[in-house]
Design a protein around this motif. Structure first.
Motif, PDB file in Angstrom:
ATOM      1  N   GLU A  23       0.837  -1.207   0.000  1.00  0.00           N
ATOM      2  CA  GLU A  23       0.000   0.000   0.000  1.00  0.00           C
ATOM      3  C   GLU A  23       0.872   1.257   0.000  1.00  0.00           C
ATOM      4  O   GLU A  23       0.613   2.212  -0.747  1.00  0.00           O
ATOM      5  N   SER A  37      -2.556   0.590  -8.436  1.00  0.00           N
ATOM      6  CA  SER A  37      -3.272   0.320  -7.187  1.00  0.00           C
ATOM      7  C   SER A  37      -2.494  -0.702  -6.372  1.00  0.00           C
ATOM      8  O   SER A  37      -1.697  -1.470  -6.920  1.00  0.00           O
ATOM      9  N   GLN A  39      -3.601  -3.380  -5.196  1.00  0.00           N
ATOM     10  CA  GLN A  39      -3.981  -4.705  -5.688  1.00  0.00           C
ATOM     11  C   GLN A  39      -3.197  -5.083  -6.941  1.00  0.00           C
ATOM     12  O   GLN A  39      -2.704  -6.215  -7.052  1.00  0.00           O
ATOM     13  N   SER A  40      -3.074  -4.156  -7.879  1.00  0.00           N
ATOM     14  CA  SER A  40      -2.335  -4.475  -9.106  1.00  0.00           C
ATOM     15  C   SER A  40      -0.844  -4.645  -8.817  1.00  0.00           C
ATOM     16  O   SER A  40      -0.183  -5.484  -9.432  1.00  0.00           O
ATOM     17  N   ALA A  42       0.381  -5.829  -5.983  1.00  0.00           N
ATOM     18  CA  ALA A  42       0.510  -7.127  -5.327  1.00  0.00           C
ATOM     19  C   ALA A  42       0.535  -8.256  -6.357  1.00  0.00           C
ATOM     20  O   ALA A  42       1.342  -9.183  -6.257  1.00  0.00           O
TER      21      ALA A  42
END
Length: 77
Positions: A23, A37, A39-40, A42
C-alpha cells in the motif's frame, strides 16, 4: 531456475528490509508518477513479471540507493 521467482523474492525482500508495505509502495510510486493500485502491485510482484525499469522505480521510492543481487551460478551445458 525460475527467474520470475528470483525477481519476486528480490523485490519483496527489499520491501521488507525497508519496512514498506505494498500500500505504501503504491502511494510512493504515485508521487513518482507511476499510478498502480495496491492490488495491481501485489499481483505484479507476486508474478515476478515486471520490467527492470519498474524494479528501479520501486528501489528509488523506497530508498534503495544500493541493491545487491546475488544470482545463482550459471549452469553450462
Amino acid at each position: 531456475m525460475d527467474w520470475h521467482v528470483e525477481a519476486r523474492r528480490t523485490l519483496r525482500a527489499e520491501l521488507v528490509r525497508r519496512g514498506v508495505s505494498v500500500e505504501e509502495l503504491s502511494i510512493r510510486l504515485a508521487h513518482f508518477g507511476v499510478k498502480e493500485s495496491p492490488q495491481s502491485l501485489a499481483v505484479k510482484i507476486s508474478r515476478g513479471r515486471f520490467q527492470l525499469a519498474f524494479f528501479l522505480q520501486c528501489m528509488a521510492v523506497i530508498g534503495g540507493g544500493t541493491v545487491t543481487i546475488t544470482l545463482p551460478p550459471a549452469h553450462s551445458g
